[in-house]
Design a protein around this motif. Structure first.
Motif, PDB file in Angstrom:
ATOM      1  N   ASN A 102       0.823  -1.210   0.000  1.00 61.29           N
ATOM      2  CA  ASN A 102       0.000   0.000   0.000  1.00 61.29           C
ATOM      3  C   ASN A 102       0.856   1.259   0.000  1.00 61.29           C
ATOM      4  N   MET A 103       1.975   1.236   0.740  1.00 62.11           N
ATOM      5  CA  MET A 103       2.868   2.391   0.723  1.00 62.11           C
ATOM      6  C   MET A 103       3.574   2.533  -0.619  1.00 62.11           C
ATOM      7  N   VAL A 104       4.026   1.404  -1.163  1.00 60.67           N
ATOM      8  CA  VAL A 104       4.696   1.438  -2.470  1.00 60.67           C
ATOM      9  C   VAL A 104       3.761   1.976  -3.544  1.00 60.67           C
ATOM     10  N   ASN A 105       2.500   1.597  -3.489  1.00 65.16           N
ATOM     11  CA  ASN A 105       1.550   1.927  -4.550  1.00 65.16           C
ATOM     12  C   ASN A 105       0.774   3.207  -4.301  1.00 65.16           C
ATOM     13  N   CYS A 106       0.871   3.796  -3.112  1.00 68.17           N
ATOM     14  CA  CYS A 106       0.224   5.079  -2.857  1.00 68.17           C
ATOM     15  C   CYS A 106       0.889   6.142  -3.738  1.00 68.17           C
ATOM     16  N   SER A 107       0.095   6.845  -4.525  1.00 69.45           N
ATOM     17  CA  SER A 107       0.687   7.791  -5.480  1.00 69.45           C
ATOM     18  C   SER A 107       1.147   9.086  -4.825  1.00 69.45           C
ATOM     19  N   LYS A 108       0.625   9.414  -3.650  1.00 67.38           N
ATOM     20  CA  LYS A 108       0.967  10.688  -3.008  1.00 67.38           C
ATOM     21  C   LYS A 108       2.359  10.597  -2.361  1.00 67.38           C
ATOM     22  N   PRO A 109       3.173  11.640  -2.463  1.00 63.53           N
ATOM     23  CA  PRO A 109       4.483  11.612  -1.803  1.00 63.53           C
ATOM     24  C   PRO A 109       4.333  11.531  -0.278  1.00 63.53           C
ATOM     25  N   ILE A 110       5.147  10.676   0.334  1.00 64.92           N
ATOM     26  CA  ILE A 110       5.113  10.440   1.781  1.00 64.92           C
ATOM     27  C   ILE A 110       6.460  10.850   2.369  1.00 64.92           C
ATOM     28  N   VAL A 111       6.410  11.669   3.423  1.00 67.36           N
ATOM     29  CA  VAL A 111       7.609  12.107   4.142  1.00 67.36           C
ATOM     30  C   VAL A 111       7.517  11.572   5.564  1.00 67.36           C
ATOM     31  N   SER A 112       8.532  10.849   6.008  1.00 68.89           N
ATOM     32  CA  SER A 112       8.552  10.395   7.404  1.00 68.89           C
ATOM     33  C   SER A 112       9.454  11.300   8.222  1.00 68.89           C
ATOM     34  N   ALA A 200       9.517  20.799  11.482  1.00 67.18           N
ATOM     35  CA  ALA A 200       9.538  21.955  10.580  1.00 67.18           C
ATOM     36  C   ALA A 200      10.148  21.572   9.232  1.00 67.18           C
ATOM     37  N   THR A 201      11.218  20.788   9.258  1.00 65.69           N
ATOM     38  CA  THR A 201      11.850  20.351   8.012  1.00 65.69           C
ATOM     39  C   THR A 201      10.911  19.447   7.221  1.00 65.69           C
ATOM     40  N   ALA A 202      10.272  18.508   7.910  1.00 67.58           N
ATOM     41  CA  ALA A 202       9.342  17.607   7.235  1.00 67.58           C
ATOM     42  C   ALA A 202       8.173  18.379   6.633  1.00 67.58           C
ATOM     43  N   HIS A 203       7.644  19.344   7.374  1.00 67.77           N
ATOM     44  CA  HIS A 203       6.535  20.155   6.858  1.00 67.77           C
ATOM     45  C   HIS A 203       6.971  20.968   5.646  1.00 67.77           C
ATOM     46  N   ASP A 204       8.183  21.500   5.693  1.00 65.59           N
ATOM     47  CA  ASP A 204       8.686  22.282   4.555  1.00 65.59           C
ATOM     48  C   ASP A 204       8.799  21.420   3.314  1.00 65.59           C
ATOM     49  N   VAL A 205       9.373  20.241   3.458  1.00 69.01           N
ATOM     50  CA  VAL A 205       9.518  19.343   2.308  1.00 69.01           C
ATOM     51  C   VAL A 205       8.146  18.952   1.770  1.00 69.01           C
ATOM     52  N   ALA A 206       7.236  18.578   2.675  1.00 68.14           N
ATOM     53  CA  ALA A 206       5.900  18.153   2.240  1.00 68.14           C
ATOM     54  C   ALA A 206       5.151  19.297   1.575  1.00 68.14           C
ATOM     55  N   SER A 207       5.291  20.512   2.084  1.00 63.49           N
ATOM     56  CA  SER A 207       4.621  21.664   1.477  1.00 63.49           C
ATOM     57  C   SER A 207       5.135  21.919   0.067  1.00 63.49           C
ATOM     58  N   ARG A 208       6.444  21.774  -0.118  1.00 64.66           N
ATOM     59  CA  ARG A 208       7.004  21.934  -1.457  1.00 64.66           C
ATOM     60  C   ARG A 208       6.479  20.861  -2.402  1.00 64.66           C
ATOM     61  N   LEU A 209       6.352  19.650  -1.906  1.00 68.02           N
ATOM     62  CA  LEU A 209       5.816  18.573  -2.740  1.00 68.02           C
ATOM     63  C   LEU A 209       4.341  18.809  -3.059  1.00 68.02           C
ATOM     64  N   ALA A 210       3.582  19.281  -2.061  1.00 64.02           N
ATOM     65  CA  ALA A 210       2.160  19.535  -2.274  1.00 64.02           C
ATOM     66  C   ALA A 210       1.934  20.644  -3.291  1.00 64.02           C
ATOM     67  N   ALA A 211       2.873  21.581  -3.373  1.00 62.51           N
ATOM     68  CA  ALA A 211       2.747  22.691  -4.322  1.00 62.51           C
ATOM     69  C   ALA A 211       3.287  22.335  -5.705  1.00 62.51           C
ATOM     70  N   GLY A 212       3.903  21.178  -5.838  1.00 61.85           N
ATOM     71  CA  GLY A 212       4.503  20.787  -7.106  1.00 61.85           C
ATOM     72  C   GLY A 212       3.491  20.237  -8.097  1.00 61.85           C
ATOM     73  N   PRO A 214       1.412  17.695  -9.641  1.00 63.32           N
ATOM     74  CA  PRO A 214       0.988  16.398  -9.094  1.00 63.32           C
ATOM     75  C   PRO A 214       1.312  15.213  -9.988  1.00 63.32           C
ATOM     76  N   ALA A 215       0.990  15.306 -11.265  1.00 67.00           N
ATOM     77  CA  ALA A 215       1.221  14.160 -12.150  1.00 67.00           C
ATOM     78  C   ALA A 215       2.710  13.867 -12.276  1.00 67.00           C
TER      79      ALA A 215
END
Length: 272
Positions: A102-112, A200-212, A214-215
């Motif tokens: 499920n993690m491998v196939n989830c299309s959304k970027p995941i940041v731990s 804060a670092t994880a949120h920054d990375v995820a925010s950049r990905l969310a703004a990128g 999508p496809a």
């Protein structure tokens, strides 16, 4: 109440936040047990990625742990039932496979955002994230062989790709722990940061990905994750051997040693 970027369904041991537009923060929330995975949490770590995938408002995910640990692995009571009960063992085998795929196939970027201890199913989630960020004080350890079972819940599919066969074998066979700096040095995690900067670092990375785009992001993840899909038969074999080992004497002794906080005493006589 569920908002646009919140998952549907009720969760007992996962809590949710939306720190910025399109970003879902998932917090593993069982701090009284260092976020160890019992049957409830294990099932929730399986299905959350299906809910993330189905929610068009979620464009990136951060996952972290409440309190002093990311997730300290399998709850001892659940491991005991794996040893003693076929139905539990069969269900957890199937769920463990689904968690990884499920993690491998989830299309959304995941940041731990890896805070404190990460082991067992928690380590699987931490390292299968697309971008893994560890606090300097984090402790990453795959303790399967100390428990008396093969390293089966994620290690065979991802460790050799992340840090190479030599390092993978060393840490999986010895169960030596790594702090955040050592994990980054060998390539096991993407980044290491000071503890106070982790979220804060994880949120920054995820925010950049969310703004990128999508496809572009999701199709890049899909293509790169074909390396993991190609390792699927290796993972399937390792997982089957892990759960086969739960039927044997080594797992019983390994679990007893963990409960009693002593070194395991494994027999030197084996038909294998």
């Amino acid at each position: 109440m569920n908002g646009p970027a919140m998952p549907d369904g009720n969760y007992q041991h996962l809590t949710f936040d939306v720190p910025s537009s399109g970003v879902l923060q998932i917090t593993i929330d069982r701090p009284q047990r260092y976020n160890a995975a019992d049957e409830v949490l294990h099932r929730e770590l399986v299905r959350i990625w299906e809910d993330v995938e189905a929610n068009d408002h979620i464009r990136a995910v951060v996952i972290t742990g409440r309190g002093k640990a990311f997730s300290a692995g399998g709850d001892f009571d659940m491991l005991e039932r794996n040893v003693r009960d076929f139905d539990t063992r069969a269900r957890n085998w199937k769920e463990s496979a689904r968690l990884v795929y499920n993690m491998v196939n989830c299309s959304k970027p995941i940041v731990s955002a890896i805070n404190g201890a990460a082991a067992g199913a928690g380590l699987a989630v931490a390292l299968l994230a697309d971008i893994s960020i560890a606090a300097r004080s984090a402790t990453l350890v795959d303790g399967h062989t100390r428990l008396g079972v093969p390293a089966g819940d994620h290690a065979a599919i991802v460790w050799p790709l992340l840090c190479g066969m030599a390092k993978a074998k060393y840490y999986l066979l010895t169960c030596d722990a790594l702090d955040g700096e050592a994990a980054e040095r060998i390539g096991l995690v993407s980044l290491v940061v000071d503890d106070d900067d982790l979220l804060a670092t994880a949120h920054d990375v995820a925010s950049r990905l969310a703004a990128g785009a999508p496809a572009a992001l999701r199709w890049t993840k899909y293509a790169v994750n074909n390396w993991l899909r190609m390792a699927g038969p290796t993972f399937d074999a390792s997982l089957a051997l892990e759960f086969l080992a739960f039927t044997g004497p080594e797992a019983a002794e390994g679990l007893a040693a963990l409960r009693e906080k002593r070194e395991p005493r494994f027999s030197s006589i084996s038909p294998i």
